[in-house]
Every structure is written in C-alpha cells, then in structure tokens.
Scaffold this active site. Structure first.
Site, PDB file in Angstrom:
ATOM      1  N   ASP A 150      25.103  -1.375  28.689  1.00 27.34           N
ATOM      2  CA  ASP A 150      25.433  -0.040  29.175  1.00 27.34           C
ATOM      3  C   ASP A 150      26.941   0.170  29.289  1.00 27.34           C
ATOM      4  O   ASP A 150      27.725  -0.776  29.176  1.00 27.34           O
ATOM      5  CB  ASP A 150      24.794   0.194  30.550  1.00 27.34           C
ATOM      6  CG  ASP A 150      23.284   0.285  30.486  1.00 27.34           C
ATOM      7  OD1 ASP A 150      22.762   0.750  29.460  1.00 27.34           O
ATOM      8  OD2 ASP A 150      22.626  -0.122  31.463  1.00 27.34           O
ATOM      9  N   ARG A 192      21.598  -3.937  24.124  1.00 26.10           N
ATOM     10  CA  ARG A 192      22.280  -2.639  24.178  1.00 26.10           C
ATOM     11  C   ARG A 192      22.931  -2.494  25.549  1.00 26.10           C
ATOM     12  O   ARG A 192      22.407  -1.826  26.435  1.00 26.10           O
ATOM     13  CB  ARG A 192      21.287  -1.512  23.931  1.00 26.10           C
ATOM     14  CG  ARG A 192      20.642  -1.558  22.553  1.00 26.10           C
ATOM     15  CD  ARG A 192      19.595  -0.472  22.415  1.00 26.10           C
ATOM     16  NE  ARG A 192      18.987  -0.460  21.089  1.00 26.10           N
ATOM     17  CZ  ARG A 192      18.037   0.382  20.703  1.00 26.10           C
ATOM     18  NH1 ARG A 192      17.579   1.291  21.558  1.00 26.10           N
ATOM     19  NH2 ARG A 192      17.538   0.327  19.495  1.00 26.10           N
ATOM     20  N   ARG A 219      20.819  -5.571  37.205  1.00 26.32           N
ATOM     21  CA  ARG A 219      21.607  -4.812  38.183  1.00 26.32           C
ATOM     22  C   ARG A 219      20.758  -4.382  39.381  1.00 26.32           C
ATOM     23  O   ARG A 219      21.253  -4.319  40.515  1.00 26.32           O
ATOM     24  CB  ARG A 219      22.258  -3.613  37.498  1.00 26.32           C
ATOM     25  CG  ARG A 219      23.361  -4.017  36.523  1.00 26.32           C
ATOM     26  CD  ARG A 219      23.787  -2.871  35.614  1.00 26.32           C
ATOM     27  NE  ARG A 219      24.299  -1.748  36.375  1.00 26.32           N
ATOM     28  CZ  ARG A 219      24.545  -0.552  35.842  1.00 26.32           C
ATOM     29  NH1 ARG A 219      24.312  -0.335  34.551  1.00 26.32           N
ATOM     30  NH2 ARG A 219      25.011   0.421  36.595  1.00 26.32           N
TER      31      ARG A 219
END
Length: 274
Positions: free
Chosen positions: A65, A63, A212
């Site tokens: 972002d 999924r 990240r």
C-alpha cells in the site's frame, strides 16, 4: 494482467525475475496507478522499457500500500530484450530514482510467477516507543509515546501462530479469498536501546491490511487498553469491528518472499530481504 496481455507477454522469449527494494514514502503503493498518481510499478515499468526495448508489464509478489516499504519485493516480466541478465541491475539502477533499487536479476522458467509461485512471505512492522520522537524514523516506523508491555504483546503473538481464521484482522476492500491463513512464526525483537520494536510475521499468505490490523490490536494490549484474553477473544470472534485500528503504513516492510526450490523439494528458496 488482462488475459489478452498475458498471452502476448508469455509469447516472448524470456521471463526475467527481479528482487526490488524501495522506500514507499513517495509512492501510492506498488500497484500501477493512473498518472498523475504514481506507484512503484509505474516507475519500474517505464525504466525497464528503456533498457529492454519493449513494453513491460510486471507481476509482483505483493501489492504493498501507499507508504509501505519493501526490502525484498519480487517481480517478473516477459521480454524479447537481449540485455544479459547479469547486466540488468546496474543498467536499471543507473536510471531509477534513488528510492527504488533492483537488488538482483535472474532468468526464470516459463511458468514462474512472482505472485502465484510464492509459498510464503515475511512482513516486518517497526514501532518507535518513547516520549521523544526521532526525525529519521518518522517515515519508517510508528511512534508510540508510551512504553509498551512487550511481554504481553509477545504472548498475543504466540496465539496467532498456526492456522486460524483471520477475519477479525481483515480490512474491507481486499480481493475475495479464504480468511484462513497459517502463520509459521510471529516474533517481537528490540534493538539494543529498546526504542525500536520489530514485529515479524512469516505466513503462507496475508489478507488485506492483516499485518497492520494485528499490530494495531497488539498496541492496544501493549498500552494496557486490552488484555491478553481480550486479544484471544478478538481472534476467535472473526469480526473486524472487535479489533484495533489499522496501524500506520510507514512502519510496514515486505521483507522476504519464499519460493519452492527448482528441484521441487519442500524447502523454499528465499529471494530478497536482509
């Protein structure tokens, strides 16, 4: 997928698997959103319904972002539609926007799930270093004006290989799950000019914003704000407040998704990616 929807979908005759590439710049991530907010899943499902003739509900390997890209996203869906699978990519790509492309399609067995059958994934993060920006990279990399200490960053990458508790790099808001993950390979490469740094992570799974947050902390080391020992301590602390800021979304790519072989052997097949 809701349990009642899953039962309806799995009663259909075919399970179709797609490998999809997309530029995430104009989308609010992959996962379906309520219009007027649009995600990649909204667009794919709408277009697939046109060519298959029934309602479509996708399951996805990741999924991603808002602003995150994919070269090898994998999805699957159940359908009674009759279009031959070899004709699916051309049919769907003719009506998809230019920033979403179906790379291939295949018939999957009844039990295949793009999400639950995956055994590992590769994510890549791209950094543009140097004082001068590049207008063609602004939506596809993180621009860092200072030249980074890549050797120090490489040493930090070696520390995260293997099985670890990655709580220090886990963002709030993700699904509840164990923070233990195994990173099989973490490597740094550059292009010939040395301006583009690619950070590549192959793991059996990733926590919410894990890549990240690791990259944001690596950049702190590359800038000289944190030491290699600091990075090691951050990993051991299991405390998100100790790590660096979350790197921007536009530098992140879902590269490849690995699945078990059809024969059940341990060597995975690879879907998608370069």
């Amino acid at each position: 997928m809701k349990p009642e929807n899953k039962k309806i979908m799995k009663a259909r005759s075919r399970n179709i698997r797609l490998t999809v590439a997309y530029d995430g710049t104009n989308y609010h991530g992959f996962q379906r959103q309520t219009p007027p907010i649009i995600a990649v899943q909204n667009v794919l499902e709408t277009k697939l319904e046109k060519i298959f003739g029934d309602s479509i509900e996708l399951a996805a390997a990741g999924r991603t972002d808002a602003g995150v890209h994919a070269r090898g996203q994998v999805v699957n869906f159940f359908t009674d539609g009759k279009i031959p699978v070899n004709k699916v990519p051309r049919a769907i790509n003719s009506i998809l926007p230019a920033d979403i492309v179906v790379l291939d399609a295949s018939e999957a067995n009844r039990e295949f799930s793009a999400r639950h059958s995956a055994v590992s994934k590769i994510y890549e993060y791209r950094i543009l270093q140097g004082d001068i920006s590049d207008p063609f990279e602004r939506s596809y990399s993180w621009h860092i004006r200072k030249e980074l200490d890549m050797k120090a960053m490489e040493q930090c990458l070696k520390q995260i290989e293997g099985e670890h508790d990655f709580s220090s790099f886990r963002a709030a808001g993700g699904a509840p799950m164990s923070p233990i993950r195994s990173i099989y390979q973490a490597e740094l490469t550059t292009n010939k000019a040395g301006r583009i740094i690619s950070l590549r992570f192959h793991a059996n799974g990733f926590l919410y914003h894990m890549v990240r947050n690791i990259v944001g902390t690596l950049v702190n080391v590359g800038m000289g704000w944190k030491s290699i020992d600091d990075f090691k301590s951050i990993l051991a602390a299991r405390d998100r407040t100790k790590a660096g800021a979350t790197a921007p979304a536009q530098g992140l790519y879902l590269e490849k998704v690995f699945y078990p072989t059809l024969t059940g052997a341990k060597t995975p097949i690879i879907l998608g990616g370069r």
